[in-house]
Motif scaffolding. Sequence first.
Motif, mmCIF file in Angstrom:
data_model
loop_
_atom_site.group_PDB
_atom_site.id
_atom_site.type_symbol
_atom_site.label_atom_id
_atom_site.label_comp_id
_atom_site.label_asym_id
_atom_site.label_seq_id
_atom_site.Cartn_x
_atom_site.Cartn_y
_atom_site.Cartn_z
ATOM 1 N N ALA A 31 0.814 -1.223 0.000
ATOM 2 C CA ALA A 31 0.000 0.000 0.000
ATOM 3 C C ALA A 31 0.845 1.269 0.000
ATOM 4 O O ALA A 31 0.300 2.366 -0.124
ATOM 5 N N TYR A 32 2.181 1.123 0.144
ATOM 6 C CA TYR A 32 3.091 2.270 0.116
ATOM 7 C C TYR A 32 2.686 3.326 1.147
ATOM 8 O O TYR A 32 2.691 4.529 0.865
ATOM 9 N N MET A 33 2.368 2.879 2.340
ATOM 10 C CA MET A 33 1.956 3.823 3.373
ATOM 11 C C MET A 33 2.736 3.564 4.648
ATOM 12 O O MET A 33 3.350 2.498 4.823
ATOM 13 N N HIS A 34 2.738 4.556 5.527
ATOM 14 C CA HIS A 34 3.442 4.399 6.790
ATOM 15 C C HIS A 34 2.733 3.341 7.629
ATOM 16 O O HIS A 34 1.535 3.449 7.923
ATOM 17 N N ALA A 35 3.466 2.328 8.007
ATOM 18 C CA ALA A 35 2.927 1.255 8.841
ATOM 19 C C ALA A 35 4.042 0.781 9.762
ATOM 20 O O ALA A 35 5.152 0.510 9.301
ATOM 21 N N GLU A 36 3.759 0.691 11.034
ATOM 22 C CA GLU A 36 4.767 0.277 12.008
ATOM 23 C C GLU A 36 4.182 -0.748 12.962
ATOM 24 O O GLU A 36 3.022 -0.649 13.373
ATOM 25 N N GLY A 37 5.003 -1.737 13.286
ATOM 26 C CA GLY A 37 4.617 -2.715 14.287
ATOM 27 C C GLY A 37 5.390 -2.477 15.573
ATOM 28 O O GLY A 37 6.601 -2.195 15.533
ATOM 29 N N PHE A 38 4.706 -2.567 16.692
ATOM 30 C CA PHE A 38 5.335 -2.322 17.991
ATOM 31 C C PHE A 38 4.985 -3.438 18.961
ATOM 32 O O PHE A 38 3.893 -4.021 18.893
ATOM 33 N N ALA A 39 5.914 -3.703 19.880
ATOM 34 C CA ALA A 39 5.566 -4.511 21.048
ATOM 35 C C ALA A 39 4.643 -3.666 21.908
ATOM 36 O O ALA A 39 4.971 -2.529 22.264
ATOM 37 N N ALA A 40 3.476 -4.204 22.240
ATOM 38 C CA ALA A 40 2.468 -3.399 22.934
ATOM 39 C C ALA A 40 2.981 -2.852 24.257
ATOM 40 O O ALA A 40 2.601 -1.753 24.679
ATOM 41 N N GLY A 41 3.877 -3.585 24.900
ATOM 42 C CA GLY A 41 4.440 -3.114 26.159
ATOM 43 C C GLY A 41 5.310 -1.884 26.006
ATOM 44 O O GLY A 41 5.595 -1.185 26.985
ATOM 45 N N GLU A 42 5.760 -1.610 24.778
ATOM 46 C CA GLU A 42 6.582 -0.432 24.506
ATOM 47 C C GLU A 42 5.743 0.809 24.210
ATOM 48 O O GLU A 42 6.288 1.884 23.981
ATOM 49 N N LEU A 43 4.447 0.635 24.176
ATOM 50 C CA LEU A 43 3.564 1.714 23.751
ATOM 51 C C LEU A 43 3.822 2.998 24.530
ATOM 52 O O LEU A 43 3.966 4.082 23.954
ATOM 53 N N LYS A 44 3.910 2.868 25.846
ATOM 54 C CA LYS A 44 4.047 4.054 26.688
ATOM 55 C C LYS A 44 5.478 4.603 26.699
ATOM 56 O O LYS A 44 5.747 5.633 27.302
ATOM 57 N N HIS A 45 6.383 3.893 26.035
ATOM 58 C CA HIS A 45 7.777 4.343 25.976
ATOM 59 C C HIS A 45 8.061 5.150 24.712
ATOM 60 O O HIS A 45 9.220 5.244 24.288
ATOM 61 N N GLY A 46 7.036 5.686 24.106
ATOM 62 C CA GLY A 46 7.243 6.534 22.947
ATOM 63 C C GLY A 46 6.167 6.461 21.880
ATOM 64 O O GLY A 46 5.605 7.494 21.482
ATOM 65 N N PRO A 47 5.833 5.275 21.376
ATOM 66 C CA PRO A 47 4.902 5.188 20.255
ATOM 67 C C PRO A 47 3.514 5.754 20.519
ATOM 68 O O PRO A 47 2.829 6.143 19.569
#
Length: 608
Positions: free
Chosen positions: A486-502
């Motif tokens: 889709a040529y779009m911004h897509a990022e995968g994160f560890a959910a536990g890292e959510l509050k550490h920036g994402p």
Amino acid sequence: MCGIVGYTGGRAALDVVLDGLERLEYRGYDSAGITVQAAGGLATGKRAGKLVNLRKALADDPLPEAAVGIGHTRWATHGGPTDLNAHPHLDDDRRVAVVHNGIIENFAALRSELAARGHVLRSETDTEVVAHLLGEVFAGDLAEAMRVVCRRLEGAFTLVAVHADQPGVVVGARRNSPLVVGRGAGENFLASDVAAFIAFTREAVELGQDQVVELRADGVSVTDFQGRPAVVREYHVDWDASAAEKGGYDYFMLKEIAEQPKAVADTLLGRIGTDGQLTMGELALELGPVEKVVIVACGTAYHAGAIAKYAIEHWTRLPCEVEVASEFRYRDPILDRRTLVIAISQSGETMDTLMALRHAREQGAKVLAICNTNGSTIPRESDAVLYTHAGPEVAVASTKAFLTQLVACYLIALHLGQVRGTAPDPAGLVGQLCAAPAQVGRVLHTMEPVRALARSLADAHAVLFLGRHVGYPVALEGALKLKELAYMHAEGFAAGELKHGPIALIEDGLPVIVVVPSPRGHSVLHEKIVSNIQEIRARGARTIVIAEEGDHAVAPYADHLIRIPATHGLLQPLVATVPLQVFACELATAKGHEVDQPRNLAKSVTVE
């Protein structure tokens, strides 16, 4: 990464080569070209862009009839995708034509030498130097000229050439880049993938490292670069041309997603006995002394390895590292004879993974390959191989190869666990693996709401993916599919890292896809990820939740709920990944993108 075809026989070479190039266009579609060996000499046509551009040009200005030809579809490395840089490349006298896959690392020095001797090189490519060198040293024997030239080349390359003064002959050479022979009755083929000639023959010959092959209509001869006869292995391709065709689907990717239940079943076939026990005869390795496992892979295969790490450590109690293959040998990894290295590659020709494999063997480690392509380099250079039997995968974005790589990883993990006596309830785990094909099929039959959701998000500027435990690599894979297609911004994160920036990325209406672990096997993680969903929803995220059937705790916080069958927690990626594949494919289609051949990408990355 380019597609190469060579032919000599009794058919119209133009038709054979163009048909082969069409089957190989997934390997590169920046430009395409063909040279035929006709009565009056060599005739060439080439065009920038996809193969259809070349077909149109040849329809307007046909090449002469011929029974010998070579062709190429390009993924550009040296020089942009222009008509001039398209292959084949010819020498000054236009008597020799060459197509090439790979990178010739010393081409600049060779180009300077040629220019000093009066040669005029017209393209920006590294390939053209080979045509001029062959023209210089040719003395009636193209195979000998190829051997002489190859001894001067540095890097990774496949070369295929014809000469106007040696009728009926096609010559190829390979070093660290794929090339395979197809043997027919009164005709022979060369290609970078058996798909190119599968409509004509299913009998193939492996070419080894640093070998030159000479094709005539009535025979094949193979030597090393010094001219010594080489021993080769013949094999039969166990799928036919129909397997590499769309079969009524609009895209190969749609077909390959739909083939996943069968592909998973085929990967299990013959590896589980009627008594429910594993029968892993391919793993002829002494695994008792293994003290550490290292997985090397790239892209989607790396995500399969990241999931395998959880299973291997849980079922074997061995430490397991997962490495991006392109970084592996450059950080001086600690390996020895007690290390098992697992190299994962769909094509068996992924250059970064091949180089990592060779480094591991130099350090004394045992190497086990997981691969889908019979006769490819990575299995040949490994101590053992587990073939995935996914069948041909033509779409650049991998789907069924990924699921079958996962199955192969689970089988290896279980086998290691049995050898070590550490696998909990191996019979129960094997039974749940055997249920996977049907479960994947169930998911596929419930995907219409996912397709509708994807279409509704065609104007979204970004999508985030969250996961915990094995759901984290699944999130990474979902994001990769969306980037690729889709040529779009897509990022995968560890959910536990959510509050550490994402979490700073969350804004009103942002789609966030969350892969939820089973509440049965991972109750603590389940509780935590439900909290994560609440956190992002409170900040305006549009929550798209993938959760197993019967998980009612997530329902109040899901704007869109995608149900998957309940299975063992470590096996959940087999069913959780499928909606993400469908989602990416449908969203790309809604955006009007080419699903099978996304921009700037090729199926097999055969250069570093």
